[in-house]
Design an enzyme around this catalytic site. Structure first.
Site, PDB file in Angstrom:
ATOM      1  N   SER A 406       5.391   7.311   1.421  1.00  0.00           N
ATOM      2  CA  SER A 406       6.439   7.181   2.436  1.00  0.00           C
ATOM      3  C   SER A 406       7.271   8.461   2.556  1.00  0.00           C
ATOM      4  O   SER A 406       7.790   8.765   3.627  1.00  0.00           O
ATOM      5  CB  SER A 406       7.403   6.055   2.069  1.00  0.00           C
ATOM      6  OG  SER A 406       6.736   4.866   1.821  1.00  0.00           O
ATOM      7  N   HIS A 427       0.204   7.482   6.942  1.00  0.00           N
ATOM      8  CA  HIS A 427       1.363   6.656   6.621  1.00  0.00           C
ATOM      9  C   HIS A 427       1.399   5.428   7.524  1.00  0.00           C
ATOM     10  O   HIS A 427       1.739   5.515   8.713  1.00  0.00           O
ATOM     11  CB  HIS A 427       2.649   7.485   6.773  1.00  0.00           C
ATOM     12  CG  HIS A 427       3.873   6.738   6.381  1.00  0.00           C
ATOM     13  ND1 HIS A 427       5.066   6.870   7.041  1.00  0.00           N
ATOM     14  CD2 HIS A 427       4.097   5.829   5.412  1.00  0.00           C
ATOM     15  CE1 HIS A 427       5.967   6.079   6.483  1.00  0.00           C
ATOM     16  NE2 HIS A 427       5.396   5.438   5.491  1.00  0.00           N
ATOM     17  N   GLU A 439       1.508   7.227  11.086  1.00  0.00           N
ATOM     18  CA  GLU A 439       1.874   8.649  11.087  1.00  0.00           C
ATOM     19  C   GLU A 439       0.742   9.412  10.397  1.00  0.00           C
ATOM     20  O   GLU A 439       0.364   9.071   9.267  1.00  0.00           O
ATOM     21  CB  GLU A 439       3.176   8.872  10.315  1.00  0.00           C
ATOM     22  CG  GLU A 439       4.426   8.607  11.125  1.00  0.00           C
ATOM     23  CD  GLU A 439       5.691   8.930  10.342  1.00  0.00           C
ATOM     24  OE1 GLU A 439       6.503   9.725  10.821  1.00  0.00           O
ATOM     25  OE2 GLU A 439       5.869   8.371   9.234  1.00  0.00           O
ATOM     26  N   ASN A 477      10.745   8.016   8.669  1.00  0.00           N
ATOM     27  CA  ASN A 477      11.647   7.723   7.551  1.00  0.00           C
ATOM     28  C   ASN A 477      12.737   8.783   7.390  1.00  0.00           C
ATOM     29  O   ASN A 477      13.813   8.499   6.888  1.00  0.00           O
ATOM     30  CB  ASN A 477      10.853   7.569   6.250  1.00  0.00           C
ATOM     31  CG  ASN A 477      10.195   6.191   6.160  1.00  0.00           C
ATOM     32  OD1 ASN A 477      10.523   5.301   6.929  1.00  0.00           O
ATOM     33  ND2 ASN A 477       9.273   6.029   5.238  1.00  0.00           N
TER      34      ASN A 477
HETATM   35  P1  NAI Z   1       3.257  -2.212  -4.334  1.00  0.00           P
HETATM   36  O1  NAI Z   1       4.035  -2.085  -5.578  1.00  0.00           O
HETATM   37  O2  NAI Z   1       3.274  -3.490  -3.564  1.00  0.00           O
HETATM   38  O3  NAI Z   1       1.717  -1.921  -4.653  1.00  0.00           O
HETATM   39  C1  NAI Z   1       1.267  -0.858  -5.435  1.00  0.00           C
HETATM   40  C2  NAI Z   1      -0.070  -1.288  -6.014  1.00  0.00           C
HETATM   41  O4  NAI Z   1      -0.678  -0.158  -6.602  1.00  0.00           O
HETATM   42  C3  NAI Z   1       0.059  -2.350  -7.100  1.00  0.00           C
HETATM   43  O5  NAI Z   1      -0.806  -3.450  -6.764  1.00  0.00           O
HETATM   44  C4  NAI Z   1      -0.403  -1.655  -8.365  1.00  0.00           C
HETATM   45  O6  NAI Z   1      -1.131  -2.504  -9.225  1.00  0.00           O
HETATM   46  C5  NAI Z   1      -1.306  -0.561  -7.793  1.00  0.00           C
HETATM   47  N1  NAI Z   1      -1.398   0.623  -8.636  1.00  0.00           N
HETATM   48  C6  NAI Z   1      -0.401   1.298  -9.223  1.00  0.00           C
HETATM   49  N2  NAI Z   1      -0.884   2.354  -9.909  1.00  0.00           N
HETATM   50  C7  NAI Z   1      -2.222   2.346  -9.728  1.00  0.00           C
HETATM   51  C8  NAI Z   1      -3.272   3.172 -10.181  1.00  0.00           C
HETATM   52  N3  NAI Z   1      -3.048   4.215 -10.930  1.00  0.00           N
HETATM   53  N4  NAI Z   1      -4.536   2.854  -9.792  1.00  0.00           N
HETATM   54  C9  NAI Z   1      -4.791   1.787  -9.027  1.00  0.00           C
HETATM   55  N5  NAI Z   1      -3.816   0.964  -8.577  1.00  0.00           N
HETATM   56  C10 NAI Z   1      -2.555   1.239  -8.918  1.00  0.00           C
HETATM   57  O7  NAI Z   1       3.680  -0.995  -3.431  1.00  0.00           O
HETATM   58  P2  NAI Z   1       3.560  -0.839  -1.841  1.00  0.00           P
HETATM   59  O8  NAI Z   1       4.792  -1.328  -1.205  1.00  0.00           O
HETATM   60  O9  NAI Z   1       2.254  -1.362  -1.412  1.00  0.00           O
HETATM   61  O10 NAI Z   1       3.586   0.737  -1.701  1.00  0.00           O
HETATM   62  C11 NAI Z   1       2.466   1.538  -1.970  1.00  0.00           C
HETATM   63  C12 NAI Z   1       2.643   2.896  -1.358  1.00  0.00           C
HETATM   64  O11 NAI Z   1       2.799   2.740   0.048  1.00  0.00           O
HETATM   65  C13 NAI Z   1       3.865   3.669  -1.823  1.00  0.00           C
HETATM   66  O12 NAI Z   1       3.541   5.030  -1.859  1.00  0.00           O
HETATM   67  C14 NAI Z   1       4.888   3.383  -0.762  1.00  0.00           C
HETATM   68  O13 NAI Z   1       5.867   4.378  -0.667  1.00  0.00           O
HETATM   69  C15 NAI Z   1       4.004   3.368   0.456  1.00  0.00           C
HETATM   70  N6  NAI Z   1       4.541   2.628   1.604  1.00  0.00           N
HETATM   71  C16 NAI Z   1       5.186   1.448   1.437  1.00  0.00           C
HETATM   72  C17 NAI Z   1       5.664   0.749   2.525  1.00  0.00           C
HETATM   73  C18 NAI Z   1       6.323  -0.575   2.373  1.00  0.00           C
HETATM   74  O14 NAI Z   1       6.962  -1.032   3.331  1.00  0.00           O
HETATM   75  N7  NAI Z   1       6.194  -1.245   1.264  1.00  0.00           N
HETATM   76  C19 NAI Z   1       5.500   1.287   3.901  1.00  0.00           C
HETATM   77  C20 NAI Z   1       4.735   2.506   3.955  1.00  0.00           C
HETATM   78  C21 NAI Z   1       4.314   3.149   2.847  1.00  0.00           C
END
Ligand code: NAI
Ligand code: 3HC
Length: 696
Positions: A406, A427, A439, A477
């Site tokens: 993000s 993104h 994005e 963002n």
């Molecule tokens: P989340 O915490 O829901 O999911 C992250 C997932 O990654 C978890 O299931 C975890 O088990 C897995 N994970 C962590 N380390 C890992 C690794 N080394 N290898 C494999 N899997 C791994 O987080 P979320 O919200 O899905 O965010 C993920 C990314 O997307 C972040 O970079 C965030 O900034 C970005 N993002 C989030 C948005 C949102 O609204 N939540 C919107 C746009 C981007």
């Protein structure tokens, strides 16, 4: 005769074939051609009927939108349609592809209508800030009744041929080719001795409670006015003679044509199409993508995988453990069940996706063959670097490596691999299988083919893709962080989150910023604030109330409490009574005496912050064109479409006044409110943001 209309004879039938690619818009030359064609048919010996038929993709996509806002050119569409309807000959429309807006109105001016089963009809003028202005509001209710007609024109949705037939809009639906079907149908009508059947001569439909319908549709429009005005035009079709009703419709159409809403919506229409059309990518071939990997199956990873699966891609999803993999599969299954329920996929496709197209893995070695990877792990640079090192190790040469980060620095992520030219940011927005915005973050070293592939993938997934450069938060963002800071500063000075949400919802946002924060999860902003403070980038008057909420375990909707209390359901949005005391504690700590804010002042400051930061984003080249910012805010941040986007809005309210506002606020905080150099330059040169869009 105009070269847009071909005239031919088939026995007793004169055929007017429309040839105005790509979509047979009813520009001046087409209108003139149809007029001349009708004259010629009527003067042509032996002609008993006229068939109007389109070549190429459509019958007609409607009036030529590029003519709007300019002086109208003769013959005017309503006059042409009246002239067609008044012809002594039998006039038949044979429809295929789309018949939209003025296109459907031409068909309604014909005496009979036939269509192929794949044909679609609609009156989408409300999406341009208008209403049907060539008799649609007067003729359609005579065929369908008021309720169905209002549904068609206030939603603007496309209706399939079968439904249109059931509603009485189309007389006959027949498989085959529009020309052959049209000729055979017209001949049948002649053989049966069918007579002219002008819709204008049909009885008007029954009345409804017009005021109640007007108010209900106005309230639904969140400030958009044109759907409600359809009610008044249809009312005229019931209460006035046909010609008088037409005059009422025309007057409302012209009034709407003068509005800022029409300008905003037409800007949105063309920008939506221009945004993925990057001059820098002309002639650059994207690489083929059929099989992707998603790293991390949390909120975003599961949504991205779902979007890809629904678009027919194969997906390997990698999680940290079998258990986390199971949880990811559960999320995707939930998303797919929703898609099945809504008819986006059928049961067979659903089973094939889960049985074959989706593979959940825990080892990177399973990713050796994928064409493209999207990383969606925790927002932590160290974790991301480890993931990219693994991807660099296993992925085939030429595979594209993308991060869904993000805020983090895509160039720094790319630098950890041996192939930075293959790295970019993709993104997505949450929920990723629903939200339209993507994005495409182009790093210093990203190769043009890699960027082109990002855009090709976006198209495959049905997204609106916007090019962004690397900076903290990219386009969306970064701008959000600024207008959110402006909101926080107003709160310190006396506004409440609820007043701010209400003011911005009045402005037309689907949700105010605090309701949105509750929906997205307050932990996201918390993490960003902590990082910014650590980097020395906190606002001069920093707030802590949002941190206090998080420290108490309140992350918004997902924990049942945030700025609002969701005990009575997510839609109830009852203000959380603990929030105002937290804000008062902040004000006391900073020695601030609160003052009152009107909705108008809230909106002015919030929008000034948004426009100023948007201008910086364009000025620094993070967004290439103002329209890229406009589409980002429209498709990812709930900005009201009828205002066109923040920079179109700025052009409409006037850049000079906005700059004056910003300069006056700068007296309070010169750093935060430093005017964008681009804004100052446009004001000095008496130009608009839209002038920069036109440079291409
Ligand atoms: P989340 O915490 O829901 O999911 C992250 C997932 O990654 C978890 O299931 C975890 O088990 C897995 N994970 C962590 N380390 C890992 C690794 N080394 N290898 C494999 N899997 C791994 O987080 P979320 O919200 O899905 O965010 C993920 C990314 O997307 C972040 O970079 C965030 O900034 C970005 N993002 C989030 C948005 C949102 O609204 N939540 C919107 C746009 C981007
Ligand atoms: N006028 C001028 N240009 C039009 C147009 C129109 N009505 N409709 C489409 N175009 C252009 C697009 O801008 C695009 O141009 P580009 O290639 O230079 O970007 C090109 O035609 C192809 O359009 P799309 O890329 O959108 O092609 P799709 O196949 O995805 O969609 C469509 C085709 C469904 C016809 C879609 O373009 C559309 O919805 N068009 C608008 C239809 C509309 O709103 N009609 C009502 C007009 S208002 C009116 O009729 C007033 C009357 O009541 C008096």
């Amino acid at each position: 005769m105009s070269d847009k209309i071909a005239y031919s004879r088939q026995g007793d039938i004169a055929v007017l074939t429309v040839q105005n690619p790509p979509v047979n818009a009813l520009g001046q030359a087409v209108r003139q051609g149809l007029w001349d064609g009708m004259d010629r048919a009527e003067a042509d010996d032996g002609v008993r009927a006229v068939l109007i038929v389109g070549d190429g993709r459509a019958f007609f996509a409607g009036a030529d939108i590029t003519e709007f806002g300019k002086p109208p050119l003769e013959p005017h569409l309503p006059d042409l349609i009246n002239r067609i309807e008044a012809s002594p000959l039998l006039v038949v429309a044979s429809m295929h592809g789309v018949s939209l807006g003025g296109g459907l109105e031409v068909a309604l001016g014909c005496h009979y209508r036939i269509a192929v089963p794949s044909a679609k009809v609609g009156l989408p003028e409300v999406h341009l800030g208008l209403l049907p202005g060539a008799g649609g509001t007067q003729r359609l209710p005579r065929l369908t009744g008021v309720e169905a007609a209002l549904d068609v024109m206030t939603t603007g949705r496309h209706i399939g041929a079968a439904k249109a037939h059931a509603l009485g809009i189309i007389d006959v639906v027949e498989d085959g080719n529009q020309m052959e079907n049209g000729l055979a149908y017209t001949q049948r009508l002649l053989d049966q001795g069918a007579v002219r059947r002008p819709v204008s001569e049909m009885d008007p439909p029954a009345a409804i409670d017009w005021d109640a319908a007007f108010e209900a549709i106005l309230a639904k429009g969140r400030g958009q006015i044109s759907p409600a005005w359809c009610v008044r035009a249809v009312q005229a079709s019931v209460e006035k003679p046909f010609d008088e009703g037409l005059k009422t419709e025309r007057q409302i159409f012209y009034d709407l044509m003068q509005t800022d809403q029409r300008k905003g919506m037409i800007h949105a229409f063309f920008s939506e199409r221009a945004v993925s059309n990057l001059p820098e990518l002309k002639g650059v071939e994207p690489s083929e993508v059929q099989h992707i990997a998603v790293i991390g199956g949390g909120t975003m990873g599961a949504g991205i995988a779902t979007a890809a699966l629904l678009s027919g891609l194969r997906v390997h999803l990698l999680e940290m453990s079998a258990q986390a993999g199971q949880a990811a599969r559960g999320r995707i299954e939930g998303n797919l069940a929703g898609a099945l329920k809504r008819g986006k996929i059928n049961a067979e496709q659903h089973d094939a996706i889960l049985g074959q197209a989706l593979q959940i893995v825990t080892s990177y070695d399973a990713l050796a063959d994928v064409d493209l990877v999207i990383e969606a792990v925790f927002e932590d640079m160290e974790v991301k670097k480890q993931v990219f090192a693994e991807l660099d190790r296993v992925c085939k040469p030429g595979a594209i490596l993308a991060s869904n980060t993000s805020y983090l620095d895509v160039d720094a992520i790319a630098a950890t691999t041996s192939r930075p030219t293959d790295v970019l940011g993709l993104h997505f927005f949450s929920p990723a299988h629903v939200m339209k915005l993507l994005e495409i973050v182009v790093g210093d070293k990203t190769a043009p083919e890699v960027t082109a592939t990002g855009f090709a993938l976006g198209k495959m997934l049905g997204k609106i893709s916007v090019r962004a450069g690397v900076c903290d938060g990219f386009i969306g963002n970064r701008i959000l962080a600024t207008y959110r800071t402006a909101a926080d500063q107003m709160i310190l000075d006396g506004a409440s989150p609820y007043e701010i949400d209400a003011a911005l919802e009045d402005f037309g946002f689907a949700m105010g910023p605090f309701a949105v924060a509750d929906l997205a999860g307050l932990d996201i902003g918390w993490a960003v604030r902590k990082r910014k403070r650590a980097e020395g980038h906190a606002p001069k008057r920093d707030t802590t109330y949002a941190d206090t909420l998080c420290e108490q375990g309140h992350f918004g909707q997902k924990t049942g409490k945030g700025y609002y209390d969701y005990a009575a359901g997510n839609k109830a949005r009852v203000p959380n009574p603990d929030v105002l005391p937290m804000i008062e504690a902040d004000r006391a700590r900073l020695g601030i005496t609160p003052r009152d804010f009107t909705h108008e002042e809230i909106t002015r400051r919030y929008m000034a912050a948004m426009v100023n930061e948007s201008a910086k984003v364009v000025g620094e080249g993070i967004a290439r064109r103002p329209l890229d910012v406009d589409m980002t805010l429209l498709f990812g941040y709930g900005f009201p479409r009828y205002r066109g986007g923040p920079l179109k809005w700025a052009d409409i309210v006037g850049l000079e006044d906005l700059l004056k506002d910003i300069t006056s606020y700068a007296a309070e905080d010169p750093e935060f409110w430093a005017p964008a150099p681009l804004l100052e330059q446009l004001v000095a040169e008496n130009k608009t943001f839209d002038d920069l869009n036109k440079k291409g």
